[in-house]
Design an enzyme around this catalytic site. Structure first.
Site, mmCIF file in Angstrom:
data_model
loop_
_atom_site.group_PDB
_atom_site.id
_atom_site.type_symbol
_atom_site.label_atom_id
_atom_site.label_comp_id
_atom_site.label_asym_id
_atom_site.label_seq_id
_atom_site.Cartn_x
_atom_site.Cartn_y
_atom_site.Cartn_z
ATOM 1 N N GLY A 243 0.833 -1.212 0.000
ATOM 2 C CA GLY A 243 0.000 0.000 0.000
ATOM 3 C C GLY A 243 0.864 1.257 0.000
ATOM 4 O O GLY A 243 0.621 2.205 -0.750
ATOM 5 N N HIS A 244 1.925 1.258 0.829
ATOM 6 C CA HIS A 244 2.831 2.412 0.850
ATOM 7 C C HIS A 244 3.563 2.539 -0.493
ATOM 8 O O HIS A 244 3.739 3.637 -1.016
ATOM 9 C CB HIS A 244 3.894 2.239 1.939
ATOM 10 C CG HIS A 244 3.374 2.198 3.339
ATOM 11 N ND1 HIS A 244 3.384 1.068 4.118
ATOM 12 C CD2 HIS A 244 2.831 3.175 4.114
ATOM 13 C CE1 HIS A 244 2.898 1.342 5.309
ATOM 14 N NE2 HIS A 244 2.535 2.599 5.341
ATOM 15 N N ASP B 187 -6.909 5.028 5.313
ATOM 16 C CA ASP B 187 -7.140 5.882 6.492
ATOM 17 C C ASP B 187 -8.029 7.042 6.046
ATOM 18 O O ASP B 187 -7.578 8.185 5.938
ATOM 19 C CB ASP B 187 -5.800 6.382 7.039
ATOM 20 C CG ASP B 187 -4.954 5.234 7.546
ATOM 21 O OD1 ASP B 187 -5.339 4.597 8.524
ATOM 22 O OD2 ASP B 187 -3.906 4.956 6.926
ATOM 23 N N ARG C 63 -0.516 -3.054 10.973
ATOM 24 C CA ARG C 63 -1.080 -3.698 12.166
ATOM 25 C C ARG C 63 -1.585 -5.108 11.878
ATOM 26 O O ARG C 63 -1.899 -5.841 12.823
ATOM 27 C CB ARG C 63 -2.168 -2.810 12.783
ATOM 28 C CG ARG C 63 -1.567 -1.543 13.411
ATOM 29 C CD ARG C 63 -2.526 -0.784 14.289
ATOM 30 N NE ARG C 63 -1.846 0.208 15.090
ATOM 31 C CZ ARG C 63 -1.793 1.521 14.839
ATOM 32 N NH1 ARG C 63 -2.410 2.011 13.782
ATOM 33 N NH2 ARG C 63 -1.147 2.345 15.638
HETATM 34 O O1 PAF Z 1 -0.856 7.240 8.070
HETATM 35 C C1 PAF Z 1 0.230 7.295 8.692
HETATM 36 O O2 PAF Z 1 1.113 6.465 8.506
HETATM 37 C C2 PAF Z 1 0.454 8.414 9.701
HETATM 38 O O3 PAF Z 1 -0.700 8.724 10.382
HETATM 39 C C3 PAF Z 1 1.094 9.665 9.067
HETATM 40 C C4 PAF Z 1 0.196 10.309 8.016
HETATM 41 C C5 PAF Z 1 2.422 9.292 8.424
HETATM 42 C C6 PAF Z 1 1.358 10.707 10.150
HETATM 43 O O4 PAF Z 1 2.187 10.200 11.151
#
Ligand code: PAF
Length: 282
Positions: free
Chosen positions: A36-37, A150, A187
């Site tokens: 996802g990242h 998110d 998680r």
């Molecule tokens: O989604 C996340 O990983 C965190 O909430 C973020 C946007 C990097 C802020 O710490």
């Protein structure tokens, strides 16, 4: 790919890119990177000439009983993955670099931070807003990439950026899922093998609610209640499950067209969130 830990060094690199006329895309993360990242980095690469990713496990967004200390930290693997994905710079600050003194400034996006996850995690979204605002001031990107998984965070940061006139264009990047539908999340590492097998029930429940709405059912609370009961019977502790307006996350009315179905539930030690957006045109 360069890895930079100091704000001063980061600013000097960004200044050089700016002088050379490059556009800058920014992907903030807390590390333990998954597909996802990497999808966010990939999207950023398509839209900006230089891509900065950050890894910072932000203490300000964890409650006293939450998993700040145990949050998975996998910097070496993350660095290798970012390099392979073609990121240009990793910003990897320490807590001291980001918070040399306890901050006296709070950023609260009032209504949005109180609902849904905010109701169960007091102070969480103030911590997110503060660190994202700081990171945007440090990196000063043209484009900011955030995951749609998110969804509340994405909506709240959009609102903060609008309210504070921060000059950045926000791009939501679609959720990446495992083959069985489970939304990718750091998680998920907390799940036992049995819990991991059950976890896709969350996405299935979201799909059931979506399909009921798409087939014309507008009694949102009863559709959702049925799914809450099913999840509880399967062993989930449901924090919230609701149909909201995608623009401001207020409860949806039958005549709203842009909706998001939001869900958060605990399974063992893992608190998982997921959502589905949908448009209805009656
Ligand atoms: O989604 C996340 O990983 C965190 O909430 C973020 C946007 C990097 C802020 O710490």
């Amino acid at each position: 790919m360069q890895t930079i830990t100091s704000i001063q060094a980061l600013r000097s690199c960004i200044r050089q890119w700016r002088q050379a006329g490059h556009s800058i895309g920014f992907v903030p993360t807390m590390g333990n990177l998954h597909a996802g990242h990497l999808q966010m980095v990939n999207t950023a690469k398509q839209k900006a000439e230089k891509v900065v990713a950050s890894i910072f496990v932000n203490p300000a967004q964890f409650g006293p009983d939450e998993d700040f200390n145990s949050y998975p930290r996998t910097e070496k693997l993350d660095q290798a993955a970012l390099l392979e994905q073609g990121a240009d710079l990793l910003f990897l600050p320490s807590v001291l670099e980001m918070y040399p003194q306890a901050p006296q400034t709070t950023i609260t996006v009032r209504d949005l931070s109180a609902r849904h996850c905010g109701a169960n995690r007091p102070g969480h979204f103030d911590g997110v807003a503060l660190v994202v605002c700081k990171l945007l001031n440090i990196v000063q990107p043209d484009l900011l990439f955030l995951g749609e998984k998110d969804y509340q965070q994405l909506t709240l940061i959009r609102r903060m950026v609008g309210d504070l006139n921060i000059a950045v264009e926000i791009h939501g990047v679609p959720t990446v899922r495992e083959a069985d539908g489970l939304a990718m999340s750091s998680r998920n590492n907390y799940l036992s093998p049995e819990q991991r097998q059950m976890a896709p029930l969350l996405y299935q429940a979201l799909c059931t609610v979506r399909d009921a709405i798409l087939s014309g059912d507008r009694d949102y609370s009863s559709i959702v209640d049925q799914q809450v009961r099913a999840l509880q019977q399967a062993g989930f502790a449901v924090d919230y499950f609701n149909v909201s307006r995608s623009i401001d996350l207020l409860p949806a009315c039958p005549n709203d067209s842009n909706l998001v179905i939001l869900l958060a539930a605990k399974l063992g030690g893992a608190r998982l969130i997921d959502n589905i957006c949908l448009q209805i045109n009656d």
